[in-house]
Design a protein around this motif. Structure first.
Motif, PDB file in Angstrom:
ATOM      1  N   GLN A   1     112.008  19.996  90.305  1.00  0.00           N
ATOM      2  CA  GLN A   1     110.718  20.664  90.113  1.00  0.00           C
ATOM      3  C   GLN A   1     109.849  19.926  89.086  1.00  0.00           C
ATOM      4  OE1 GLN A   1     111.775  24.695  89.095  1.00  0.00           O
ATOM      5  NE2 GLN A   1     112.398  25.201  91.190  1.00  0.00           N
ATOM      6  N   GLU A   2     109.958  18.605  89.065  1.00  0.00           N
ATOM      7  CA  GLU A   2     109.135  17.743  88.206  1.00  0.00           C
ATOM      8  C   GLU A   2     109.288  18.068  86.724  1.00  0.00           C
ATOM      9  OE1 GLU A   2     107.418  15.101  89.369  1.00  0.00           O
ATOM     10  OE2 GLU A   2     108.357  15.632  91.281  1.00  0.00           O
ATOM     11  N   LYS A   3     110.408  18.654  86.366  1.00  0.00           N
ATOM     12  CA  LYS A   3     110.658  18.977  84.966  1.00  0.00           C
ATOM     13  C   LYS A   3     111.336  17.800  84.278  1.00  0.00           C
ATOM     14  CE  LYS A   3     113.078  22.254  81.958  1.00  0.00           C
ATOM     15  NZ  LYS A   3     113.981  23.433  81.919  1.00  0.00           N
ATOM     16  N   VAL A   4     110.800  17.408  83.102  1.00  0.00           N
ATOM     17  CA  VAL A   4     111.383  16.307  82.337  1.00  0.00           C
ATOM     18  C   VAL A   4     112.458  16.866  81.407  1.00  0.00           C
ATOM     19  CG1 VAL A   4     110.959  14.462  80.683  1.00  0.00           C
ATOM     20  CG2 VAL A   4     109.263  14.965  82.443  1.00  0.00           C
TER      21      VAL A   4
ATOM     22  N   THR B   1     120.162  16.123  85.019  1.00  0.00           N
ATOM     23  CA  THR B   1     119.676  17.137  85.953  1.00  0.00           C
ATOM     24  C   THR B   1     119.258  18.385  85.175  1.00  0.00           C
ATOM     25  OG1 THR B   1     121.840  18.183  86.281  1.00  0.00           O
ATOM     26  CG2 THR B   1     121.314  16.279  87.673  1.00  0.00           C
ATOM     27  N   SER B   2     118.627  19.314  85.855  1.00  0.00           N
ATOM     28  CA  SER B   2     118.206  20.568  85.204  1.00  0.00           C
ATOM     29  C   SER B   2     119.399  21.350  84.697  1.00  0.00           C
ATOM     30  CB  SER B   2     117.398  21.414  86.194  1.00  0.00           C
ATOM     31  OG  SER B   2     116.226  20.743  86.602  1.00  0.00           O
ATOM     32  N   GLU B   3     120.544  21.221  85.344  1.00  0.00           N
ATOM     33  CA  GLU B   3     121.742  21.943  84.923  1.00  0.00           C
ATOM     34  C   GLU B   3     122.274  21.451  83.589  1.00  0.00           C
ATOM     35  OE1 GLU B   3     124.499  21.512  88.084  1.00  0.00           O
ATOM     36  OE2 GLU B   3     123.359  22.769  89.494  1.00  0.00           O
TER      37      GLU B   3
END
Length: 268
Positions: A73-76, A113-115
């Protein structure tokens, strides 16, 4: 009368001598002065590649630093990461030696990753690859070609023979020993004047490190690989290995900065 003649003769002779001396002095002054500079050239005759880059079974290098990249989701996401590099196995054939490796500092590129956002330190899974040593050249072989290279040097038509097309100059990671100004990689790229798509040893520095009751002077070389999309920089210390790794992407947000935290190595 004789005395007067003698005085005249002496005067003339002295004048001629002075004139000759002046002419010789003028000629000497016009001659370029030759100077000599002593330049110490290091000897590479006794460099053992597997000691210079200590590749032996069970040798390990642990890297710690930060990694940042665009995740879902384009999150850095930026996290502290840890990478373990180790020599797992060795295969020999002819004059070629293949070191089976697990983990490399470049594994941290695009690894977050986001996780991972909730973790304090992310242990990056290590990739499997090979370092193929031929003479003083070290080629990095990706996992999808590792089996073919191993089979080729073990079971080829002659010991160490590698089938054409399995490896290329573009796979070269190191040409040992290193020195400032060195360039290696694909022959069609190393002649470029924009210093891209080939490894360039751009700098070397000396620092002093304690060694029991002595202080030893150690060189550190900076290697740079530049492309249109990204930039990779490695610092290498002989007889230790890779001591730092940096990567940045020119487009999508991705940055990795790792330093050698701990290592356990032994030579032959």
């Amino acid at each position: 009368m004789d005395s007067h003649k003698k005085e005249i003769i002496v005067t003339v002779v002295c004048s001629v001598c002075v004139a000759i001396t002046a002419m010789v002095s003028a000629l000497i002054a016009r001659q370029p002065v030759t100077t000599y500079q002593v330049k110490i050239v290091p000897s590479f005759e006794n460099v053992v590649a597997t000691d210079y880059f200590p590749l032996q079974i069970k040798n390990t290098w642990e890297y710690v630093g930060t990694a940042r990249n665009v995740a879902e989701q384009e999150k850095v996401v930026q996290k502290e990461v840890r990478v373990l590099m180790q020599v797992m196995d060795i295969t020999r054939g002819g004059n070629a030696t293949l070191f089976i490796m697990k983990g490399h500092p470049s594994d941290a590129v695009w690894a977050i990753t986001s996780e991972d956002a909730s973790q304090d330190v992310v242990d990056v899974p290590g990739s499997t690859y090979g370092y193929l040593l031929i003479a003083n050249k070290v080629f990095r072989i990706p996992e999808d070609r590792l089996g073919a290279v191993r089979k080729s040097i073990e079971e080829g038509v002659m010991p160490g023979f590698i089938e054409p097309g399995i490896i290329s100059q573009a796979d070269m990671d190191f040409e040992l020993p290193l020195f400032r100004g060195q360039v290696f990689g694909s022959p069609d790229q190393i002649a470029r004047n924009d210093r891209s798509y080939a490894w360039h040893v751009t700098d070397s520095t000396l620092y002093h490190a304690p060694d029991k009751e002595m202080i030893k002077e150690i060189p550190c070389y900076k290697l740079v690989y530049l492309t249109r999309s990204d930039y990779t920089e490695i610092s290498f210390v002989p007889y230790v290995g890779i001591v730092s790794f940096s990567y940045s992407h020119h487009g999508s947000k991705a940055q990795v900065d790792l330093n050698l935290q701990d290592y356990r190595i032994h030579s032959r």
